[in-house]
Design a protein around this motif. Structure first.
Motif, mmCIF file in Angstrom:
data_model
loop_
_atom_site.group_PDB
_atom_site.id
_atom_site.type_symbol
_atom_site.label_atom_id
_atom_site.label_comp_id
_atom_site.label_asym_id
_atom_site.label_seq_id
_atom_site.Cartn_x
_atom_site.Cartn_y
_atom_site.Cartn_z
ATOM 1 N N MET A 268 74.672 113.568 3.754
ATOM 2 C CA MET A 268 74.527 112.610 4.847
ATOM 3 C C MET A 268 75.266 111.324 4.529
ATOM 4 O O MET A 268 75.442 110.945 3.376
ATOM 5 N N ARG A 269 75.657 110.646 5.592
ATOM 6 C CA ARG A 269 76.212 109.297 5.503
ATOM 7 C C ARG A 269 75.501 108.442 6.547
ATOM 8 O O ARG A 269 75.560 108.743 7.745
ATOM 9 N N VAL A 270 74.816 107.414 6.063
ATOM 10 C CA VAL A 270 74.067 106.503 6.935
ATOM 11 C C VAL A 270 74.894 105.232 7.057
ATOM 12 O O VAL A 270 74.924 104.393 6.145
ATOM 13 N N VAL A 271 75.582 105.093 8.168
ATOM 14 C CA VAL A 271 76.586 104.038 8.352
ATOM 15 C C VAL A 271 75.948 102.871 9.107
ATOM 16 O O VAL A 271 76.049 102.756 10.329
ATOM 17 N N GLY A 272 75.245 102.015 8.346
ATOM 18 C CA GLY A 272 74.563 100.865 8.943
ATOM 19 C C GLY A 272 73.505 101.255 9.948
ATOM 20 O O GLY A 272 73.166 100.470 10.841
ATOM 21 N N HIS A 273 72.958 102.450 9.833
ATOM 22 C CA HIS A 273 72.107 103.047 10.862
ATOM 23 C C HIS A 273 70.689 103.260 10.310
ATOM 24 O O HIS A 273 70.505 103.367 9.096
ATOM 25 N N PRO A 274 69.674 103.336 11.190
ATOM 26 C CA PRO A 274 68.328 103.663 10.709
ATOM 27 C C PRO A 274 68.310 105.006 9.987
ATOM 28 O O PRO A 274 68.968 105.958 10.417
ATOM 29 N N PRO A 275 67.562 105.114 8.889
ATOM 30 C CA PRO A 275 67.575 106.348 8.093
ATOM 31 C C PRO A 275 66.831 107.484 8.778
ATOM 32 O O PRO A 275 65.830 107.256 9.472
ATOM 33 N N GLY A 290 69.102 104.249 0.589
ATOM 34 C CA GLY A 290 69.724 103.138 1.286
ATOM 35 C C GLY A 290 70.916 103.564 2.115
ATOM 36 O O GLY A 290 71.304 104.741 2.113
ATOM 37 N N PRO A 291 71.542 102.624 2.818
ATOM 38 C CA PRO A 291 72.701 102.968 3.658
ATOM 39 C C PRO A 291 73.904 103.370 2.820
ATOM 40 O O PRO A 291 74.072 102.935 1.679
ATOM 41 N N SER A 292 74.753 104.189 3.419
ATOM 42 C CA SER A 292 75.989 104.603 2.744
ATOM 43 C C SER A 292 77.041 103.508 2.762
ATOM 44 O O SER A 292 77.986 103.522 1.974
ATOM 45 N N GLY A 293 76.882 102.572 3.685
ATOM 46 C CA GLY A 293 77.849 101.504 3.823
ATOM 47 C C GLY A 293 77.639 100.784 5.146
ATOM 48 O O GLY A 293 76.711 101.080 5.899
ATOM 49 N N PRO A 294 78.501 99.821 5.464
ATOM 50 C CA PRO A 294 78.336 98.999 6.662
ATOM 51 C C PRO A 294 78.683 99.752 7.932
ATOM 52 O O PRO A 294 79.292 100.828 7.896
ATOM 53 N N PRO A 295 78.318 99.201 9.087
ATOM 54 C CA PRO A 295 78.713 99.807 10.369
ATOM 55 C C PRO A 295 80.225 99.881 10.512
ATOM 56 O O PRO A 295 80.978 99.150 9.842
ATOM 57 N N ILE A 298 83.339 96.584 11.074
ATOM 58 C CA ILE A 298 83.015 95.319 10.412
ATOM 59 C C ILE A 298 84.077 94.968 9.367
ATOM 60 O O ILE A 298 84.720 93.930 9.443
ATOM 61 N N PHE A 299 84.243 95.852 8.376
ATOM 62 C CA PHE A 299 85.200 95.611 7.294
ATOM 63 C C PHE A 299 86.320 96.649 7.347
ATOM 64 O O PHE A 299 86.054 97.854 7.348
ATOM 65 N N PRO A 300 87.567 96.208 7.356
ATOM 66 C CA PRO A 300 88.678 97.160 7.491
ATOM 67 C C PRO A 300 88.857 98.079 6.288
ATOM 68 O O PRO A 300 89.448 99.150 6.404
ATOM 69 N N ASP A 301 88.351 97.659 5.118
ATOM 70 C CA ASP A 301 88.530 98.471 3.907
ATOM 71 C C ASP A 301 87.212 99.078 3.443
ATOM 72 O O ASP A 301 87.047 99.377 2.251
ATOM 73 N N ALA A 302 86.269 99.292 4.354
ATOM 74 C CA ALA A 302 84.942 99.789 3.974
ATOM 75 C C ALA A 302 85.013 101.216 3.452
ATOM 76 O O ALA A 302 85.873 102.006 3.851
ATOM 77 N N GLU A 303 84.091 101.537 2.544
ATOM 78 C CA GLU A 303 83.907 102.893 2.043
ATOM 79 C C GLU A 303 82.443 103.275 2.267
ATOM 80 O O GLU A 303 81.563 102.415 2.269
ATOM 81 N N TRP A 304 82.208 104.558 2.415
ATOM 82 C CA TRP A 304 80.848 105.027 2.692
ATOM 83 C C TRP A 304 80.486 106.142 1.712
ATOM 84 O O TRP A 304 81.177 107.178 1.631
#
Length: 377
Positions: A268-275, A290-295, A298-304
């Motif tokens: 699973m990947r929880v992308v700024g979302h409720p678990p 916890g979350p995999s990363g931000p929504p 938001i950030f152009p270089d985000a990783e999840w």
């Protein structure tokens, strides 16, 4: 005979002839509730007096700065909220008929006016205007409902599942405002036997957000079917979101999961979302880690990061948007929250979707829920 108006009105009389204007004003004074009358001697003067407070307009079609239907068209454009009666001379009765066809509620021949006729015509014109506006609102509501239904079909696709080993349930409900938002969901089974699920939420409400949710949902399905289920999928969705959104502050949260072909584990990947809420071998818990990363957006270089979840032999997983945990419960309208949601599932002993939503509380936001469960023999 005393004339009767059903309510005290604010009326604008657009008439350049002082004698005709005096006659209309005198006749209206005989009404049981005489209206407030403002007068304009020209179309230009009428422009300054046609405020939202004007409920009815009596307009002569022979003004110094406008003639025939030109005057009517100007008044209708300036006061779409008001009932409009046209005043004509005896020789121009045919123009009155044309005026009604052009949008006026009625017309009166000046030489035939008396107090009962005038007040009755105003009352009927007001009722026709109300009926016209009601019909317009109904038509608009019907069009909006059709557009929402069309968009909702994009948000709620038919799942592409080829195996009956998984039970798949969904619910989509609008919030208390009834406005369609950007919640979306989907489920796909790929040729290797894996099950893929997504639930997402574009921030904001309205047709633009709903359309963006449809675009993201279709892109997710396309990428999954093309074999892209990891970081490439999320980076592509992030790029699409940035290209399609109407404002730079719009972001999207989502939770996506891939259930292994043997149905005993999930990634699973929880992308700024409720678990998600998990029910495994009778135990109810919320996804840890916890979350995999931000929504997205938001950030152009985000990783999840990936969350690996063992499932076992008997399990259910509930994916949902925040409309569920932000439901107002109790007399104090407290939010349900994740803990409250887990408590309801424990209380029911299983994920009974309809019962859960019914007991969750009053929705203030759209709600999308997907429950996937391993079928037991």
């Amino acid at each position: 005979m005393t004339a009767h108006l059903s309510e005290t009105l604010t009326l604008l009389l657009v008439e350049d002839d002082d004698g005709d204007a005096f006659l209309v004003e005198e006749l209206l004074q005989e009404a049981a509730a005489p209206p407030r009358i403002f007068r304009a001697r020209s179309l230009q003067e009428a422009r300054t007096k046609l405020t939202p407070g004007i409920q009815c307009v009596l307009v002569d079609l022979s003004l110094p700065d406008a003639t025939r239907l030109e005057a009517l068209e100007e008044v209708l454009a300036m006061a779409p909220h008001a009932a409009v009666l046209v005043l004509t001379g005896l020789r121009d009765a045919h123009v009155g008929v044309a005026a009604v066809s052009a949008g006026a509620q009625d017309y009166l021949v000046k030489q035939d006016i008396d107090a009962p006729l005038l007040t009755r015509a105003i009352r009927y014109a007001m009722e026709r205007k109300r009926a016209d506006q009601t019909q317009l609102r109904l038509v608009q509501a019907e069009l909006i409902a059709k557009e929402n239904a069309r968009t909702q079909r994009g948000l709620l696709p038919s799942p592409l599942l080829t195996s009956d080993a998984i039970e798949h349930l969904t619910r989509y409900l609008p919030g208390s405002g009834g406005t369609l938002a950007g919640d979306f969901l989907d489920a796909v089974q790929t040729p290797d036997g894996a099950f893929h699920v997504v639930v997402g939420d574009v921030c904001g409400h309205g047709p633009d957000e709903a359309a963006l949710g449809v675009a993201l949902r279709i892109a997710w399905r396309t990428l999954v079917l093309a074999g892209q289920t990891g970081g490439t999928l999320l980076r592509t969705l992030d790029t699409l979101l940035r290209a399609e959104r109407k404002a730079p502050e719009i972001f999207t949260t989502l939770c996506t999961a891939t259930i292994a072909p043997d149905l005993r584990s999930a990634r699973m990947r929880v992308v700024g979302h409720p678990p998600p809420v998990l029910v495994r071998d009778g135990t109810v818990e919320v996804l840890e880690g916890g979350p995999s990363g931000p929504p997205l957006g938001i950030f152009p270089d985000a990783e999840w990061s990936v969350i690996d979840v063992p499932l076992g032999d008997k399990w259910s997983i509930m994916f949902y948007t925040d409309g569920l945990i932000e439901a107002a419960v109790g007399d104090r309208d407290e939010l349900l929250g994740v803990d409250g949601l887990v408590g309801l599932v424990r209380e029911h002993g299983a994920v009974d979707l309809d019962r859960l939503i019914r007991h969750a509380g009053t929705l203030s936001d759209d709600l999308a829920v997907v429950v996937v469960s391993r079928r037991t023999a």
